[in-house]
Design a protein around this motif. Structure first.
Motif: not given
Length: 232
Positions: A1-6, A73-76, A80-82
């Motif tokens: 959903m957020r464009g992440w990938k493992l 939350g996941m948004d935070e 922060r990871a971004g």
């Protein structure tokens, strides 16, 4: 959903941000967590599940990219990871050329792990030469980027600083790393006879870190390098 990938990498880095959950860790778990990541790796790691503010502050102090409480939350977490991924594209803190290491944060250079005890302008000159390692940097560029002047003054200030810098490099066993060009510029060269270029550093004119002299004219080096962060 957020464009992440493992990522399938085992070690976090510029292209892969690590998310490390440490809620309810005992002393043994904390020891393992701290020993799992080297100092150069920790800045790419987001630690989650840290309940107390003093613990989060301690993790930041040991070099981790960020630390958040368990209820975040996941948004935070995503934001922060971004932010960690974005910061990985900034000007690198360190550069290495064989036995010579430059530390931008400490504004110091090390030869065979021994400090050269550079003054701010000497470090700025060495860092500027490292922007184009293996290539000649003319005096006009040094005056503009290190002294923040638009013209070459009627002094031998560059030559004097270069002489001191060379002497300190020589004391550290790195004599001959700075070469004078017949055209009047200077070149940082490898003692092994090859042109070492910092990984990720483009070979073009860049601004050296500003000297704190005078204090009211300080400027920060905010030259960012473009890199494709493939995922979080």
């Amino acid at each position: 959903m957020r464009g992440w990938k493992l990522c399938d990498c085992n070690v976090p880095g510029i292209d892969c941000i690590g998310i490390f959950h440490v809620a309810d860790f005992d002393d043994k778990g904390w020891t393992h967590a701290l020993s799992s990541f080297g100092h150069d790796t920790r800045r790419y790691v987001l630690v989650t599940g840290i309940e107390f503010a003093h613990q989060r502050a301690a993790l930041l102090g040991t070099g981790f990219g960020d630390a958040v409480p368990q209820e975040s939350g996941m948004d935070e977490v995503a934001a922060r990871a971004g932010r960690i991924a974005e910061s990985s594209q900034w000007l690198p803190r360190t550069r290495e050329f064989g036995a010579l290491k430059l530390d931008l944060l400490a504004r110091e250079a090390f030869g065979f792990d021994k400090p050269l005890n550079l003054n701010p302008r000497e470090f700025a000159l060495l860092w500027r030469l490292s922007d184009n390692a293996g290539y000649v940097v003319d005096k006009q560029s040094l005056i503009q980027d290190v002294w923040r002047m638009g013209f070459v003054p009627e002094t031998n200030s560059i030559a004097v600083h270069m002489s001191r810098l060379r002497r300190k490099l020589s004391f550290a066993g790195l004599a001959g790393m700075i070469e004078t060009s017949s055209r009047g510029g200077y070149r940082l060269r490898s003692l092994a006879g090859r042109q070492d270029k910092p990984s990720g550093t483009p070979q073009h004119r860049a601004i050296a870190p500003s000297c704190p002299e005078p204090a009211d004219h300080r400027q920060s080096a905010d030259h960012r390098q473009s890199a494709d962060v493939s995922g979080v």
